[in-house]
Design a protein around this motif. Structure first.
Motif, PDB file in Angstrom:
ATOM      1  N   ARG A   1       0.865  -1.270   0.021  1.00 11.69           N
ATOM      2  CA  ARG A   1       0.096  -0.043  -0.032  1.00 11.69           C
ATOM      3  C   ARG A   1       0.961   1.248  -0.020  1.00 11.69           C
ATOM      4  O   ARG A   1       0.437   2.232  -0.761  1.00 11.69           O
ATOM      5  CB  ARG A   1      -0.977  -0.028   1.351  1.00 11.69           C
ATOM      6  CG  ARG A   1      -1.909   1.234   1.457  1.00 11.69           C
ATOM      7  CD  ARG A   1      -2.600   1.010   2.432  1.00 11.69           C
ATOM      8  NE  ARG A   1      -3.868   0.337   2.159  1.00 11.69           N
ATOM      9  CZ  ARG A   1      -5.083   0.826   1.439  1.00 11.69           C
ATOM     10  NH1 ARG A   1      -5.001   2.023   1.279  1.00 11.69           N
ATOM     11  NH2 ARG A   1      -5.963  -0.051   1.422  1.00 11.69           N
TER      12      ARG A   1
ATOM     13  N   GLU B   1       0.964   4.402  -2.807  1.00  9.15           N
ATOM     14  CA  GLU B   1       0.614   5.819  -2.410  1.00  9.15           C
ATOM     15  C   GLU B   1       1.724   6.585  -2.663  1.00  9.15           C
ATOM     16  O   GLU B   1       1.681   7.685  -2.738  1.00  9.15           O
ATOM     17  CB  GLU B   1       0.363   5.743  -0.984  1.00  9.15           C
ATOM     18  CG  GLU B   1      -0.904   5.376  -0.588  1.00  9.15           C
ATOM     19  CD  GLU B   1      -1.290   5.075   0.980  1.00  9.15           C
ATOM     20  OE1 GLU B   1      -0.237   5.289   1.644  1.00  9.15           O
ATOM     21  OE2 GLU B   1      -2.393   4.830   1.303  1.00  9.15           O
TER      22      GLU B   1
ATOM     23  N   VAL C   1      -4.243   9.512  -6.360  1.00  9.11           N
ATOM     24  CA  VAL C   1      -4.791  10.349  -5.570  1.00  9.11           C
ATOM     25  C   VAL C   1      -5.432   9.510  -4.551  1.00  9.11           C
ATOM     26  O   VAL C   1      -5.224  10.150  -3.099  1.00  9.11           O
ATOM     27  CB  VAL C   1      -6.245  10.811  -6.425  1.00  9.11           C
ATOM     28  CG1 VAL C   1      -7.204  11.660  -5.396  1.00  9.11           C
ATOM     29  CG2 VAL C   1      -5.929  11.629  -7.570  1.00  9.11           C
ATOM     30  N   SER C   2      -5.973   8.467  -4.403  1.00  5.83           N
ATOM     31  CA  SER C   2      -6.467   7.594  -3.423  1.00  5.83           C
ATOM     32  C   SER C   2      -6.440   6.162  -3.900  1.00  5.83           C
ATOM     33  O   SER C   2      -6.334   5.712  -4.950  1.00  5.83           O
ATOM     34  CB  SER C   2      -7.791   7.906  -2.909  1.00  5.83           C
ATOM     35  OG  SER C   2      -8.717   7.540  -3.898  1.00  5.83           O
TER      36      SER C   2
ATOM     37  N   LYS D   1      -8.322   3.015  -3.212  1.00  8.08           N
ATOM     38  CA  LYS D   1      -9.671   2.500  -2.683  1.00  8.08           C
ATOM     39  C   LYS D   1      -9.529   1.212  -1.877  1.00  8.08           C
ATOM     40  O   LYS D   1     -10.076   0.996  -0.722  1.00  8.08           O
ATOM     41  CB  LYS D   1     -10.632   1.996  -3.817  1.00  8.08           C
ATOM     42  CG  LYS D   1     -11.174   3.568  -4.528  1.00  8.08           C
ATOM     43  CD  LYS D   1     -12.185   3.081  -5.727  1.00  8.08           C
ATOM     44  CE  LYS D   1     -12.919   4.428  -5.833  1.00  8.08           C
ATOM     45  NZ  LYS D   1     -13.567   4.093  -6.871  1.00  8.08           N
TER      46      LYS D   1
ATOM     47  N   LEU E   1      -7.398   1.674  -7.477  1.00 11.98           N
ATOM     48  CA  LEU E   1      -6.953   3.182  -7.402  1.00 11.98           C
ATOM     49  C   LEU E   1      -7.469   4.217  -8.127  1.00 11.98           C
ATOM     50  O   LEU E   1      -8.363   4.004  -9.252  1.00 11.98           O
ATOM     51  CB  LEU E   1      -5.181   3.116  -8.105  1.00 11.98           C
ATOM     52  CG  LEU E   1      -4.356   1.901  -7.448  1.00 11.98           C
ATOM     53  CD1 LEU E   1      -3.189   2.043  -8.192  1.00 11.98           C
ATOM     54  CD2 LEU E   1      -4.362   1.917  -5.943  1.00 11.98           C
TER      55      LEU E   1
END
Length: 110
Positions: free
Chosen positions: A42, A46, A52-53, A55, A72
């Motif tokens: 993870r 990131e 951006v994020s 999920k 993602l």
């Protein structure tokens, strides 16, 4: 003295048998991976500037390999650039976690 040695050897055999049984059950049951490895994957995702994020990130063991699936959200709208970014993320994960056999990244724009 022979009885004590026999008990010690029997305990070693039981322990080794349990370890083999436990690892075999994980393979047969498609067990998920440990939390530390999942968090490392993870964090690698990131670190990518396009992300951006995150999920969802799930991973499971299958034999000696790990299969990873991530969902993602990217800043990118261009499909070719998003695909290139996903490929870079896959390569980064495989470099840091060598047991990974397959990575599937689902990406969508913001």
């Amino acid at each position: 003295m022979d009885r004590v040695a026999a008990v010690v050897i029997a305990l070693f055999v039981i322990r080794a048998g349990w370890d083999i049984l436990e690892s075999g059950m994980r393979v047969l049951l498609d067990a998920s991976i440990d939390r530390g490895t999942l968090e490392m994957i993870r964090s690698i995702i990131e670190e990518a500037p396009e992300v951006v994020s995150v999920k969802e990130v799930v991973a499971r063991n299958s034999g000696r390999y790990l299969f990873v699936e991530a969902s993602l959200v990217f800043r990118l709208r261009d499909l070719q650039r998003a695909h290139a970014s996903a490929t870079r993320i896959e390569e980064s994960i495989k470099k840091e976690v060598p047991a990974v056999g397959r990575i599937i990244i689902h990406y969508e724009p913001m």
